[in-house]
Design a protein around this motif. Structure first.
Motif, short mmCIF file in Angstrom:
data_model
loop_
_atom_site.label_atom_id
_atom_site.label_comp_id
_atom_site.label_asym_id
_atom_site.label_seq_id
_atom_site.Cartn_x
_atom_site.Cartn_y
_atom_site.Cartn_z
N VAL A 128 -11.19 -2.50 64.47
CA VAL A 128 -10.10 -2.51 65.41
C VAL A 128 -9.60 -3.73 65.85
N LYS A 129 -9.68 -4.71 65.02
CA LYS A 129 -9.23 -5.97 65.62
C LYS A 129 -7.70 -6.20 65.74
N ASP A 130 -6.94 -5.34 64.94
CA ASP A 130 -5.65 -5.42 65.10
C ASP A 130 -4.89 -3.99 65.91
N ASP A 131 -5.78 -3.51 66.28
CA ASP A 131 -5.64 -2.22 67.07
C ASP A 131 -5.12 -2.38 68.44
N SER A 132 -4.03 -1.93 68.82
CA SER A 132 -3.27 -2.00 70.11
C SER A 132 -4.01 -1.35 71.05
N GLU A 133 -4.79 -0.19 70.67
CA GLU A 133 -5.35 0.79 71.60
C GLU A 133 -6.74 0.33 72.25
N ILE A 134 -7.50 -0.59 71.47
CA ILE A 134 -8.76 -1.07 71.96
C ILE A 134 -8.74 -2.79 71.82
N TYR A 135 -9.35 -3.04 72.83
CA TYR A 135 -9.83 -4.29 73.06
C TYR A 135 -11.32 -4.60 73.18
N VAL A 136 -11.75 -5.50 72.49
CA VAL A 136 -13.25 -5.80 72.07
C VAL A 136 -13.93 -7.11 72.67
N GLU A 137 -14.81 -7.12 73.58
CA GLU A 137 -15.70 -8.51 73.78
C GLU A 137 -17.13 -7.99 73.44
N LYS A 138 -17.94 -9.08 72.87
CA LYS A 138 -19.19 -8.88 72.47
C LYS A 138 -20.07 -9.65 73.56
N LEU A 139 -21.49 -8.87 73.79
CA LEU A 139 -22.30 -9.69 74.71
C LEU A 139 -23.69 -9.71 73.76
N SER A 140 -24.05 -11.06 73.85
CA SER A 140 -25.49 -11.24 73.10
C SER A 140 -26.67 -10.96 74.32
N LEU A 141 -27.58 -10.39 73.60
CA LEU A 141 -28.64 -9.88 74.42
C LEU A 141 -29.96 -10.64 73.94
N ARG A 142 -29.59 -11.98 73.34
CA ARG A 142 -30.67 -12.90 72.74
C ARG A 142 -31.44 -13.51 73.91
N ASP A 143 -30.66 -13.85 75.10
CA ASP A 143 -31.25 -14.54 76.20
C ASP A 143 -31.22 -13.64 77.26
N GLY A 144 -31.52 -14.04 78.69
CA GLY A 144 -31.44 -13.41 79.69
C GLY A 144 -30.30 -13.50 80.36
N THR A 145 -29.09 -14.08 80.11
CA THR A 145 -28.07 -14.31 80.64
C THR A 145 -27.07 -12.97 80.78
N TRP A 146 -27.51 -11.89 79.78
CA TRP A 146 -26.61 -10.62 79.85
C TRP A 146 -27.03 -9.87 81.23
N ARG A 147 -28.06 -10.40 81.87
CA ARG A 147 -28.55 -9.69 83.15
C ARG A 147 -27.59 -10.22 84.48
N ASN A 148 -26.78 -11.12 84.20
CA ASN A 148 -25.82 -11.53 85.27
C ASN A 148 -24.47 -10.92 84.76
N LYS A 149 -24.52 -10.49 83.67
CA LYS A 149 -22.90 -9.75 83.34
C LYS A 149 -22.48 -9.10 84.42
N ASN A 150 -21.08 -9.17 84.52
CA ASN A 150 -20.29 -8.12 85.59
C ASN A 150 -19.36 -7.28 84.36
N PHE A 151 -19.70 -5.97 84.63
CA PHE A 151 -19.26 -4.85 83.55
C PHE A 151 -18.12 -4.14 84.01
N SER A 152 -17.63 -4.52 85.32
CA SER A 152 -16.54 -4.04 86.02
C SER A 152 -15.24 -3.79 85.36
N LYS A 153 -14.89 -4.46 84.57
CA LYS A 153 -13.58 -4.75 83.86
C LYS A 153 -13.52 -4.05 82.69
N PHE A 154 -14.80 -3.24 82.27
CA PHE A 154 -14.60 -2.26 80.73
C PHE A 154 -14.47 -0.96 81.17
N ASP A 155 -13.81 -0.43 80.22
CA ASP A 155 -13.95 1.21 79.99
C ASP A 155 -14.82 1.77 79.56
N VAL A 156 -15.72 1.14 78.39
CA VAL A 156 -16.67 1.60 77.71
C VAL A 156 -17.60 0.45 77.31
N VAL A 157 -18.90 0.82 77.42
CA VAL A 157 -19.82 0.01 76.84
C VAL A 157 -20.31 0.74 75.51
#
Length: 283
Positions: free
Chosen positions: A21-50
């Motif tokens: 979907v990298k060139d898809d105008s309908e979907i914007y993607v971000e990735k989140l690493s779960l390798r360390d504990g920093t994901w526990r402080n992530k704010n999800f509010s700007k996303f429509d889907v996880v």
């Protein structure tokens, strides 16, 4: 535009979807690493889907790593979903597995019990149960139960068969049936689920069942190799299939019923056929 957060920076499914979907105008993607504990402080509010695809698979299961399976595949999944729901994300898509049925032969239909045998299957099943308790009118959950996923760069049983097809001169010709799904077909389904805000259970597979012998033949043809396909070993092979789980996974029948895997919402998807998918995988 749907804003999608993919959990797991090194996930084969996640990275393949992001590439799709990298060139898809309908979907914007971000990735989140779960390798360390920093994901526990992530704010999800700007996303429509996880899109939660992170997990442990393709590892030899031992008593020592049993709890790791549950920690990653169950506990982190539920924690991510709780955080997403708390932050107002309306849609959670979870990559589960056919392994929740605990079967290595047979036909899976709507009456098939869930009876996982492996740590992988059990941890995925428990994650599913936890997600179902979180679902609400404002937090929709889609659970995907794919069979074996294959495609360029994949891991697991497909890679072993591909290596064999590049070396062997003779292979059993046996007309078994397996449910499998090509990675681009899976990406198309995920996109449809996201854009249409679909929820519930999804039993995913290619439009055609796969024969192991046909797959090996197609891989060899792509490599411009000739393999003698013979039925000479079939009587012995059919006996050994009943005795050895490894052979059941290769030559046994294991499929979703076509009725179970049919989803009306996917009718407009132009799936890539099996022969083409092998050619693309082996390029």
């Amino acid at each position: 535009m749907k804003k999608v957060l993919i959990t797991g920076e090194n996930s084969y499914v996640g990275n393949s979807f992001a590439e799709w979907v990298k060139d898809d105008s309908e979907i914007y993607v971000e990735k989140l690493s779960l390798r360390d504990g920093t994901w526990r402080n992530k704010n999800f509010s700007k996303f429509d889907v996880v899109l939660h695809v992170a997990g442990i698979a393709h590892q030899k299961e031992t008593k020592e790593n049993e709890q790791l399976y549950y920690q990653v595949n169950r506990d982190i999944t539920i924690k991510i979903a709780q955080m997403a729901k708390k932050d107002g994300v309306p849609h959670f898509v979870f990559l589960s597995s056919m392994s929740v049925y605990g079967m290595d032969m047979g036909v899976i239909d709507k009456n098939t019990d869930l009876n996982p045998k492996s740590y992988y299957g059990k941890s995925k099943f428990e994650a599913e149960k936890g997600l179902c308790t979180l679902e609400s009118p404002t937090f929709k959950v889609a659970i995907l139960r794919p069979p074996l996923i294959y495609g360029k760069g994949c891991k697991g049983n497909y890679v072993r068969l591909s290596k064999l097809a590049h070396k062997t001169l003779i292979f059993p010709k046996i007309a078994n049936k397996r449910s499998m799904i090509y990675i681009d077909n899976l990406s198309m389904i995920v996109k449809k689920i996201i854009l249409s805000h679909l929820s519930g259970l999804f039993f995913l597979q290619n439009k055609e069942y796969v024969s192991t012998s046909e797959m090996v033949q197609l891989i060899a043809e792509k490599a411009e190799r000739k393999i003698l396909m013979t039925k000479l070993f079939n009587p012995l092979l059919k006996l050994l299939i009943r005795l050895f789980g490894t052979l059941r996974k290769v030559f046994g029948d294991l499929v979703y019923s076509e009725k179970l895997s049919w989803h009306e919402e996917f009718n407009d998807i132009k799936f890539i056929d099996f022969k083409t998918s092998i050619e693309l995988t082996e390029e």
